[in-house]
Structures are given as C-alpha cells and as structure tokens.
Design a protein around this motif. Structure first.
Motif, mmCIF file in Angstrom:
data_model
loop_
_atom_site.group_PDB
_atom_site.id
_atom_site.type_symbol
_atom_site.label_atom_id
_atom_site.label_comp_id
_atom_site.label_asym_id
_atom_site.label_seq_id
_atom_site.Cartn_x
_atom_site.Cartn_y
_atom_site.Cartn_z
ATOM 1 N N THR A 1 34.195 48.818 29.824
ATOM 2 C CA THR A 1 35.105 48.231 28.909
ATOM 3 C C THR A 1 36.310 47.474 29.656
ATOM 4 O O THR A 1 36.901 46.477 29.434
ATOM 5 C CB THR A 1 35.657 49.163 27.692
ATOM 6 N N ASP A 2 37.075 48.374 30.593
ATOM 7 C CA ASP A 2 38.212 47.843 31.236
ATOM 8 C C ASP A 2 38.308 48.111 32.763
ATOM 9 O O ASP A 2 39.040 47.840 33.454
ATOM 10 C CB ASP A 2 39.547 48.066 30.701
ATOM 11 N N VAL A 3 36.959 48.481 33.202
ATOM 12 C CA VAL A 3 37.151 48.779 34.777
ATOM 13 C C VAL A 3 37.199 47.471 35.728
ATOM 14 O O VAL A 3 37.682 47.809 36.866
ATOM 15 C CB VAL A 3 35.453 49.617 35.054
ATOM 16 N N PHE A 4 36.963 46.495 35.309
ATOM 17 C CA PHE A 4 37.091 45.131 36.192
ATOM 18 C C PHE A 4 38.277 44.503 35.745
ATOM 19 O O PHE A 4 38.285 43.367 36.472
ATOM 20 C CB PHE A 4 35.915 44.589 36.101
ATOM 21 N N ASP A 5 39.237 44.950 34.784
ATOM 22 C CA ASP A 5 40.051 43.907 34.267
ATOM 23 C C ASP A 5 41.203 43.768 35.398
ATOM 24 O O ASP A 5 41.741 42.629 35.348
ATOM 25 C CB ASP A 5 40.878 44.788 33.216
ATOM 26 N N GLY A 6 41.499 44.785 36.145
ATOM 27 C CA GLY A 6 42.393 44.309 37.206
ATOM 28 C C GLY A 6 41.873 43.299 38.304
ATOM 29 O O GLY A 6 42.590 42.299 38.926
ATOM 30 N N ILE A 7 40.503 43.278 38.741
ATOM 31 C CA ILE A 7 40.025 42.246 39.308
ATOM 32 C C ILE A 7 39.868 40.848 38.847
ATOM 33 O O ILE A 7 40.538 39.916 39.506
ATOM 34 C CB ILE A 7 38.759 42.611 39.917
ATOM 35 N N PHE A 8 39.690 40.908 37.731
ATOM 36 C CA PHE A 8 39.391 39.722 36.952
ATOM 37 C C PHE A 8 40.948 38.967 36.717
ATOM 38 O O PHE A 8 40.993 37.859 37.032
ATOM 39 C CB PHE A 8 39.045 39.868 35.340
ATOM 40 N N GLU A 9 42.032 40.017 36.551
ATOM 41 C CA GLU A 9 43.273 39.414 36.317
ATOM 42 C C GLU A 9 43.730 38.682 37.675
ATOM 43 O O GLU A 9 44.538 37.701 37.686
ATOM 44 C CB GLU A 9 44.275 40.451 35.989
ATOM 45 N N LYS A 10 43.289 39.408 38.774
ATOM 46 C CA LYS A 10 43.696 38.765 40.236
ATOM 47 C C LYS A 10 43.102 37.535 40.562
ATOM 48 O O LYS A 10 43.693 36.523 41.150
ATOM 49 C CB LYS A 10 43.542 39.848 41.213
#
Length: 231
Positions: free
Chosen positions: A161-170
């Motif tokens: 659900t949100d495991v990759f959110d930090g990478i995508f935001e960067k």
C-alpha cells in the motif's frame, strides 16, 4: 474554367442512370485517392498491411454504394445500417486509425456524388494538415519522455500500500498504482505503476532503491503503456 473543374460529373446528366464512363471515372478516382491516403498514413505511423489495404479500398466501396443509392433516402439509410454492423465485428482501433477511416469514407462519398475535384481537394487538404500536425508533434504530452510503466514483483508478506511511497516521492513527480496481480500460487504480487520521473538520468538509482525494498525480486520499467483502443 475553375467552376467547370469543380462541377460534378452528374450535374449535367439528363437521366438518373449512371453511365459506364462516369462509373469508371468515379471508381478509379476513388481508388487513387484511397492509395494516396494509405501512403500518407505510413509516414511516422505504425501500421499493418491489412489496415493499409482497408484505407486504400474504403473510398472505392463507399463511392460505388453512393452511386448505386443514387438519391434514394430509404436505400441510403439501409446501407448505413448495414455498414454500422461491421463495427461490431472488428477490433477497436486507435483514434488516429478511426480518423483516417472517416477521411477515406469522406473522399469516397464525395467521389460517389460525382465531385471528383472536390474529393481531390478535400483529400489533399486533410492529408497535408495531418502531416503538418505529425511533424510538429501536436497532441503529444510534454512530459512523455519522463513517463514510464513500472512493474514490481514483491513477496506476499509485504504490504504494498505505501511501502514504496518514500522512493516515489524522491524520484517521481507522479505515481499511480494501476493494477495488482498474484502469481506463483499466491506467493508473489505483481504491481504495475504509471510514473513520471523527476530526472530520467536517475532511473537506475531509483530501481536500485526499489530492489532493496522488494527483496531483489523482478523489476521492469518501460515507456508508458497505452491501450490500442484509447481515444
């Protein structure tokens, strides 16, 4: 003289009967226009042989139908209904393909009414406009160079659900999860994202970061995928 050129070949006919001479003039004119439209379409477009053959023949078919209907409204409506059935027996095409089919039908219709010069003028104008729009890249999104389709395989115990959110935001300015599919008897999940990279030169750096999160399982990235029937 210009008025004579654009005069319909049926305008001076004293009877409703289509003569053999006029019939052949319209048929061959529509065939030439169809071939011209098909040749123009090959410029910077993906195509199949069957589609080019269709573009080349449609004007002739429409031309003959219009000549045979010969002003009979009832017959014209019946023919239009018959042609509409073809739509349900064919695969959907792209908006560009549909536009070119309508162009071919329009050229054939004008030929069938006997206005050969108008058909030629209509075809030349539309083909020229299409070539110009193709050359200047009209309608293409400015960020298409940065847009990608990203596919990530993850283990079943990882909450996607949100495991990759930090990478995508960067690394991305836009991301959207478009599909989720299980594989390998449910032990793996395959995620598909549409993303827009902030900096395409950091594509590998983002993939390396994703590999750490998904346990080094399969990751693939390609140009943004579009469905063929998208309008």
């Amino acid at each position: 003289m210009l008025q004579e050129i654009f005069k319909g070949i049926f305008d001076s006919s004293v009877s409703d009967t289509v003569t053999l001479k006029n019939f052949l003039i319209c048929v061959f004119s529509s065939l030439l226009l169809g071939l011209f439209i098909a040749i123009v379409y090959t410029y910077r477009n993906r195509y199949t042989g069957s589609f080019l053959l269709t573009l080349a023949l449609i004007p002739c078919v429409v031309c003959v139908v219009i000549m045979m209907v010969n002003g009979n409204i009832g017959a014209g409506v019946a023919v239009a209904g018959a042609f509409s059935l073809v739509r349900f027996r064919s695969a959907p095409g792209s908006a560009k393909e549909i536009a070119n089919i309508f162009l071919a039908m329009g050229a054939g219709l004008i030929c069938g009414m006997g206005y050969i010069a108008y058909a030629v003028l209509f075809t030349l104008i539309l083909c020229l406009v299409m070539l110009i729009l193709q050359l200047i890249g009209f309608g293409k999104r400015g960020g298409s160079r940065k847009e990608r389709t990203l596919k990530i395989t993850i283990p079943e115990d990882l909450n996607y659900t949100d495991v990759f959110d930090g990478i995508f935001e960067k690394y991305t300015s836009y991301h959207m999860l478009t599909s989720v599919k299980t594989s390998n008897m449910g032990s793996l999940f395959k995620l598909k994202y549409n993303i827009s990279l902030k900096d395409p030169s950091k594509e590998k750096e983002m993939i390396d970061a994703l590999r750490i999160r998904n346990g080094n399982l399969e990751i693939s990235m390609s140009l943004l995928e579009n469905t063929s029937d998208e309008l």
